[in-house]
Design an enzyme around this catalytic site. Structure first.
Site, PDB file in Angstrom:
ATOM      1  N   CYS A  69       0.825  -1.190   0.000  1.00 30.54           N
ATOM      2  CA  CYS A  69       0.000   0.000   0.000  1.00 30.54           C
ATOM      3  C   CYS A  69       0.876   1.264   0.000  1.00 30.54           C
ATOM      4  CB  CYS A  69      -0.950   0.098   1.187  1.00 30.54           C
ATOM      5  SG  CYS A  69      -2.126  -1.241   1.250  1.00 30.54           S
ATOM      6  N   ARG A  79       4.410  -0.306  -4.605  1.00 31.51           N
ATOM      7  CA  ARG A  79       4.160  -0.781  -3.238  1.00 31.51           C
ATOM      8  C   ARG A  79       2.917  -1.640  -3.141  1.00 31.51           C
ATOM      9  NH1 ARG A  79       6.912   2.324   0.592  1.00 31.51           N
ATOM     10  NH2 ARG A  79       5.440   1.604   2.139  1.00 31.51           N
ATOM     11  N   TRP A  93      -2.485  -2.971  -1.714  1.00 34.31           N
ATOM     12  CA  TRP A  93      -2.139  -4.393  -1.811  1.00 34.31           C
ATOM     13  C   TRP A  93      -3.043  -5.069  -0.784  1.00 34.31           C
ATOM     14  CZ3 TRP A  93      -0.334  -8.346   1.293  1.00 34.31           C
ATOM     15  CH2 TRP A  93       0.193  -9.466   0.629  1.00 34.31           C
ATOM     16  N   ASN A 146      -1.932   2.659   5.328  1.00 34.17           N
ATOM     17  CA  ASN A 146      -0.945   1.637   4.975  1.00 34.17           C
ATOM     18  C   ASN A 146      -0.615   0.889   6.256  1.00 34.17           C
ATOM     19  OD1 ASN A 146       1.256   0.122   4.096  1.00 34.17           O
ATOM     20  ND2 ASN A 146       2.686   1.833   4.244  1.00 34.17           N
ATOM     21  N   GLY A 147      -0.850  -0.431   6.253  1.00 34.13           N
ATOM     22  CA  GLY A 147      -0.566  -1.233   7.444  1.00 34.13           C
ATOM     23  C   GLY A 147      -1.743  -2.136   7.753  1.00 34.13           C
ATOM     24  N   SER A 187      17.032 -10.507   0.191  1.00 36.12           N
ATOM     25  CA  SER A 187      17.975 -10.018   1.205  1.00 36.12           C
ATOM     26  C   SER A 187      18.571 -11.186   1.989  1.00 36.12           C
ATOM     27  CB  SER A 187      17.263  -9.053   2.158  1.00 36.12           C
ATOM     28  OG  SER A 187      16.906  -7.894   1.454  1.00 36.12           O
ATOM     29  N   SER A 209      17.909  -5.712   4.669  1.00 39.31           N
ATOM     30  CA  SER A 209      16.619  -5.370   4.063  1.00 39.31           C
ATOM     31  C   SER A 209      16.782  -4.190   3.111  1.00 39.31           C
ATOM     32  CB  SER A 209      15.614  -5.003   5.165  1.00 39.31           C
ATOM     33  OG  SER A 209      14.437  -4.484   4.599  1.00 39.31           O
ATOM     34  N   GLN A 210      16.400  -4.387   1.869  1.00 39.47           N
ATOM     35  CA  GLN A 210      16.485  -3.295   0.901  1.00 39.47           C
ATOM     36  C   GLN A 210      15.630  -2.122   1.363  1.00 39.47           C
ATOM     37  OE1 GLN A 210      15.584  -0.548  -1.846  1.00 39.47           O
ATOM     38  NE2 GLN A 210      13.947  -2.030  -1.556  1.00 39.47           N
ATOM     39  N   SER A 211      14.356  -2.411   1.608  1.00 40.56           N
ATOM     40  CA  SER A 211      13.405  -1.338   1.928  1.00 40.56           C
ATOM     41  C   SER A 211      13.604  -0.797   3.338  1.00 40.56           C
ATOM     42  CB  SER A 211      11.973  -1.860   1.809  1.00 40.56           C
ATOM     43  OG  SER A 211      11.772  -2.898   2.755  1.00 40.56           O
ATOM     44  N   THR A 260      10.427  -4.086   5.935  1.00 36.20           N
ATOM     45  CA  THR A 260       9.783  -5.397   5.896  1.00 36.20           C
ATOM     46  C   THR A 260       9.297  -5.805   7.293  1.00 36.20           C
ATOM     47  OG1 THR A 260      11.125  -5.979   4.019  1.00 36.20           O
ATOM     48  CG2 THR A 260      10.177  -7.817   5.240  1.00 36.20           C
ATOM     49  N   GLU A 280      18.707 -17.455  -5.469  1.00 38.09           N
ATOM     50  CA  GLU A 280      18.310 -16.131  -5.947  1.00 38.09           C
ATOM     51  C   GLU A 280      17.913 -16.177  -7.424  1.00 38.09           C
ATOM     52  OE1 GLU A 280      17.380 -13.522  -4.672  1.00 38.09           O
ATOM     53  OE2 GLU A 280      17.608 -11.982  -6.193  1.00 38.09           O
ATOM     54  N   LYS A 321      14.233 -15.157  -8.773  1.00 35.77           N
ATOM     55  CA  LYS A 321      13.984 -14.156  -9.833  1.00 35.77           C
ATOM     56  C   LYS A 321      13.080 -14.753 -10.904  1.00 35.77           C
ATOM     57  CE  LYS A 321      14.742 -11.309  -8.248  1.00 35.77           C
ATOM     58  NZ  LYS A 321      15.328 -11.134  -6.967  1.00 35.77           N
ATOM     59  N   GLU A 373       9.465 -15.366  -9.562  1.00 41.72           N
ATOM     60  CA  GLU A 373       8.736 -14.182  -9.112  1.00 41.72           C
ATOM     61  C   GLU A 373       8.251 -13.316 -10.275  1.00 41.72           C
ATOM     62  OE1 GLU A 373      10.076 -10.643  -6.340  1.00 41.72           O
ATOM     63  OE2 GLU A 373      11.844 -11.494  -7.280  1.00 41.72           O
ATOM     64  N   HIS A 418      20.201 -36.708  -2.825  1.00 42.09           N
ATOM     65  CA  HIS A 418      19.303 -37.039  -1.711  1.00 42.09           C
ATOM     66  C   HIS A 418      17.846 -36.775  -2.060  1.00 42.09           C
ATOM     67  CE1 HIS A 418      22.895 -37.660   0.641  1.00 42.09           C
ATOM     68  NE2 HIS A 418      23.319 -36.463   0.267  1.00 42.09           N
ATOM     69  N   LYS A 444       6.471  -4.347  -3.473  1.00 41.00           N
ATOM     70  CA  LYS A 444       7.887  -4.110  -3.218  1.00 41.00           C
ATOM     71  C   LYS A 444       8.220  -4.193  -1.735  1.00 41.00           C
ATOM     72  CE  LYS A 444      12.020  -2.892  -4.487  1.00 41.00           C
ATOM     73  NZ  LYS A 444      12.809  -3.953  -5.141  1.00 41.00           N
TER      74      LYS A 444
HETATM   75  O1  M6R Z   1      12.922  -4.881   1.437  1.00 41.28           O
HETATM   76  P1  M6R Z   1      13.457  -6.219   1.833  1.00 41.28           P
HETATM   77  O2  M6R Z   1      14.812  -6.473   1.290  1.00 41.28           O
HETATM   78  O3  M6R Z   1      13.387  -6.482   3.304  1.00 41.28           O
HETATM   79  O4  M6R Z   1      12.470  -7.256   1.148  1.00 41.28           O
HETATM   80  C1  M6R Z   1      12.585  -8.627   1.397  1.00 41.28           C
HETATM   81  C2  M6R Z   1      11.845  -9.408   0.340  1.00 41.28           C
HETATM   82  O5  M6R Z   1      10.479  -9.113   0.371  1.00 41.28           O
HETATM   83  C3  M6R Z   1      12.377  -9.090  -1.053  1.00 41.28           C
HETATM   84  O6  M6R Z   1      13.751  -9.291  -1.142  1.00 41.28           O
HETATM   85  C4  M6R Z   1      11.688  -9.977  -2.114  1.00 41.28           C
HETATM   86  O7  M6R Z   1      12.046 -11.308  -1.936  1.00 41.28           O
HETATM   87  C5  M6R Z   1      12.059  -9.464  -3.504  1.00 41.28           C
HETATM   88  N1  M6R Z   1      10.898  -8.937  -4.158  1.00 41.28           N
HETATM   89  C6  M6R Z   1      12.620 -10.495  -4.372  1.00 41.28           C
HETATM   90  O8  M6R Z   1      12.986  -9.980  -5.599  1.00 41.28           O
END
Ligand code: M6R
Ligand code: UD1
Length: 680
Positions: free
Chosen positions: A2, A33, A99, A126-127, A374, A418-420, A423, A551, A555, A558, A574, A675
């Site tokens: 959101c 988002r 979302w 948002n939340g 991440s 964490s990118q964002s 999370t 990874e 990709k 996803e 195994h 995202k």
């Molecule tokens: O913002 P973050 O790195 O914490 O997000 C974690 C995952 O939601 C994020 O990496 C997700 O797996 C990606 N969309 C993958 O491409």
């Protein structure tokens, strides 16, 4: 999950057409988002600044993406002859892109959610409100009826309840801010909220707890200073200067308007009124808690509009894959010491960690915690961290750590990746680790994010805005930062100096190597063409490149919506070997490192079962990897083993991208995803 946005113009003539465009553009910037439904609320007709109320606003809500909303608003405007040229000297509009968490994507579940007939109070959220069922029961008992399946609907209804009650009791002067404070006292969960009400024309109130929210301010006359610090509660005190205010879930929707922002803190209530901004927060005094004014300073956004445009590319994911040489350079900028020899060894300098390295070195254990990409980046960096620090490194998927309430000790260093930085699963794990006394280190791309603020220290990866939902450039920058972390922790060990210096050299040359591997674009497009109709793709890796397998598969699944699984090659015998036949495509990562000979045997065993192989190998190895049977080889430049995952992921990112385009799916907004995953 959101995005919320608001636009308030004060003492500045703006046509309705302009107001709509600002709101829609705000939503377009936030669409990554969440993109299953959207809505806006604007004023119906001119409302004088000091009137006690104005006509109910116009509310538009639509299932689907932002463009569906834009089309439906345009349709409605045509049907109702709404005047787009009408000029507003003051106006407050709110907007939302969703979302879905509670209730399917449908107009009635879209935001703004309303207090009921008459739309006295409208809210974008948002939340997630966790106690909404109890609140709903209470409100139903007081005669409210509910139209949506959302958790959010209790909020505007509660606002109306509070407002009506205050008026019944004769508190004629209840302010918008007081109404919101009272509402906030009853809410549990995570939220960022913006309120609009025709009882308070040309005002907006926003508040937050747990979810991100920023205020942007643009003064429309001569702007003399960059940084305002005001001594009283009104840091932008009431004055008649024409100005615009923006509220947004993230900076992407602000940067095209202004760089002057304020990151709103948890528990704060921001009131935009009469050209001024006041911020209030609950303060406990003499056993009771009451709202108190807060002094804050505006900060300057370090982001350029170009960063959030696609430029010459068709999609954000494509742009972000191709800009990795530059994003990696930015990640390393100012952090590598190019010395040499014993007097000034090549080394790294991580400003955010230098005061904490001693504590980290004394840790009994380092725990990497993250989700999705991440987590994979942390997994790719684990071997070098173990090697250079000598400290055991364990891996935790954030939600699993929280579910099990796994042991975390005071002697642990917990590293949150964490990118964002927003999370929800990672944030919960962070709170848990803090409660247990661990040193909490953040590795995030978002300055000012919750994880950046709540960790004791950390490193910003500085990869620039990542807008494609599939994480690409953030992944490679995260690995580079964690390799630098390993170098910094291990920098007191003389025996590993040669190794560390070789890695520093490798880092300096890494952008060039990534530039080289990006030349495989056409080759990966051809491969995607071959795989376009497949049901599944397995990816085998081990050692440093187990993470590459996970990874790469993430990709592919996803974005291209093809099933794909990353498998530790050591586990092949195994179980997964049973899947191998002449039809199922299998990618094997077999670049040169300590695991190379083991991967060669894996390839032979797969050849022996007529496996349909795609082998990623180091330059010059194509002939040898195909000697035991036919396969398609992808040659990549060889780099230091711990940096090889950065190079190796690039062809798989390109493959996922081209597969998605060829299969006709949405690259930047994959089905059902968002995202920033701010709900559990
Ligand atoms: O913002 P973050 O790195 O914490 O997000 C974690 C995952 O939601 C994020 O990496 C997700 O797996 C990606 N969309 C993958 O491409
Ligand atoms: C900092 C400045 C950078 C400047 C450089 C030069 C910021 C954001 N960075 O970069 O603009 O050029 O100094 O001196 O102002 N932190 C956390 N948790 C996280 C991430 C970071 O607590 O998840 C903390 C760090 O411990 C540090 C601060 O945030 O105190 C800034 O971190 P970072 O940007 O990585 O620091 P520098 O690279 O030194």
């Amino acid at each position: 999950m959101c995005g919320i946005f608001a636009y308030l113009n004060f003492h500045a003539n703006k046509e309705r057409r302009h107001i709509l465009e600002v709101l829609f553009n705000g939503l377009r910037r936030l669409e990554y988002r969440g993109y299953d439904s959207a809505g806006i609320a604007i004023d119906d007709s001119l409302s004088p600044l000091h009137s006690t109320s104005s006509p109910p606003p116009l509310v538009f809500r639509q299932a689907g993406n932002i463009e569906s909303l834009v089309n439906s608003v345009n349709q409605e405007i045509t049907n109702t002859d709404l005047n787009l040229d009408e000029v507003f000297y003051f106006h407050a509009g709110i907007a939302h892109t969703r979302w879905a968490t509670h209730g399917e994507p449908a107009p009635r579940n879209s935001h703004p959610q309303s207090s009921g007939p008459g739309d006295d109070f409208l809210v974008v959220h948002n939340g997630v409100i966790t106690n909404y069922e109890v609140l709903k029961e209470t409100l139903v008992r007081h005669g409210f009826t509910f139209d949506s399946d959302t958790d959010t609907e209790v909020i505007p209804k509660l606002a109306k309840f509070v407002f009506d009650k205050a008026n019944e009791e004769g508190e004629q002067t209840v302010t918008f801010c007081e109404v919101v404070f009272e509402v906030m006292r009853h809410l549990e969960g995570a939220y960022a909220l913006i309120f609009k009400s025709w009882h308070y024309p040309n005002e907006l109130v926003a508040c937050k707890r747990g979810s991100p929210l920023l205020l942007g301010v643009k003064e429309l006359d001569q702007d003399k200073s960059n940084n305002h610090v005001f001594k009283d509660a009104h840091f932008l005190s009431k004055n008649d200067h024409p100005k615009e205010f923006f509220l947004s879930s993230d900076p992407h929707a602000l940067v095209e308007h202004t760089k002057k922002v304020l990151v709103i803190e948890d528990g704060e209530v921001v009131h935009l009124k009469d050209g001024g901004v006041s911020i209030l927060k609950f303060e406990r005094r003499n056993g009771s808690s009451r709202p108190a004014s807060v002094e804050r300073a505006l900060s300057v956004l370090e982001m350029e509009v170009e960063q959030i445009n696609k430029g010459k590319y068709d999609h954000y994911m494509q742009k972000e894959i191709h800009e990795q040489p530059e994003s990696l350079t930015t990640t390393m900028r100012g952090r590598l010491i190019r010395g040499g020899g014993s007097r000034k060894p090549k080394a790294v300098l991580l400003g955010g960690l230098k005061d904490h390295l001693k504590t980290i070195r004394r840790s009994r254990r380092i725990v990497f915690i993250g989700c999705g990409t991440s987590y994979n980046a942390a997994l790719a960096s684990r071997p070098i961290l173990e090697e250079l620090s000598g400290i055991p490194v364990s891996m935790e998927i954030a939600s699993d750590l929280w579910d099990r309430q796994g042991p975390i000790y005071r002697e642990d260093t917990a590293v949150f990746v964490s990118q964002s930085g927003e999370t929800a699963d990672t944030l919960l794990a962070l709170e848990y680790a803090r409660e247990n006394g661990a040193l909490c280190v953040g590795i995030t791309n978002t300055v000012g994010s919750s994880i950046a603020r709540k960790t004791h220290c950390g490193v910003h990866i500085n990869a620039g805005a990542e807008i494609g939902v599939a994480s690409t450039k953030a992944y490679t920058s995260q690995i580079v930062v964690m390799v630098m972390l390993a170098l910094a922790i291990g920098s007191d060990t003389i025996s590993s100096q040669t190794r560390r210096e070789a890695i520093v050299d490798g880092l300096l040359d890494l952008p060039n190597k990534v530039r080289e591997v990006l030349k495989l674009d056409e080759e990966m497009k051809d491969l995607a063409q071959l795989l376009i109709d497949e049901q599944s793709l397995l990816v085998f890796g081990r050692g440093y490149n187990y993470a590459t397998a996970l990874e790469g598969a993430l990709k592919v699944k996803e974005v291209s919506l093809m099933h794909s699984e990353g498998i530790l090659a050591g586990e092949m015998k195994h179980g997964p070997l049973a899947l191998v036949d002449e039809n199922l495509p299998i990618a094997v990562i077999a670049t040169r490192d300590a695991c190379f000979s083991k991967q060669q045997s894996v390839i032979q065993q797969l050849h022996a079962r007529k496996g349909r192989l795609i082998v990623m190998c180091s330059k010059g190895d194509a002939a040898s990897v195909s000697s035991s049977g036919s396969c398609r080889a992808i040659e990549v430049p060889q780099v230091e083993d711990c940096l090889q995952p950065v190079v190796n992921i690039v062809p798989l990112q390109l493959l996922a991208y081209h597969l998605t385009v060829l299969r006709g799916h949405n690259v930047d907004q994959p089905r059902n995803l968002a995202k920033s995953v701010t709900t559990q």
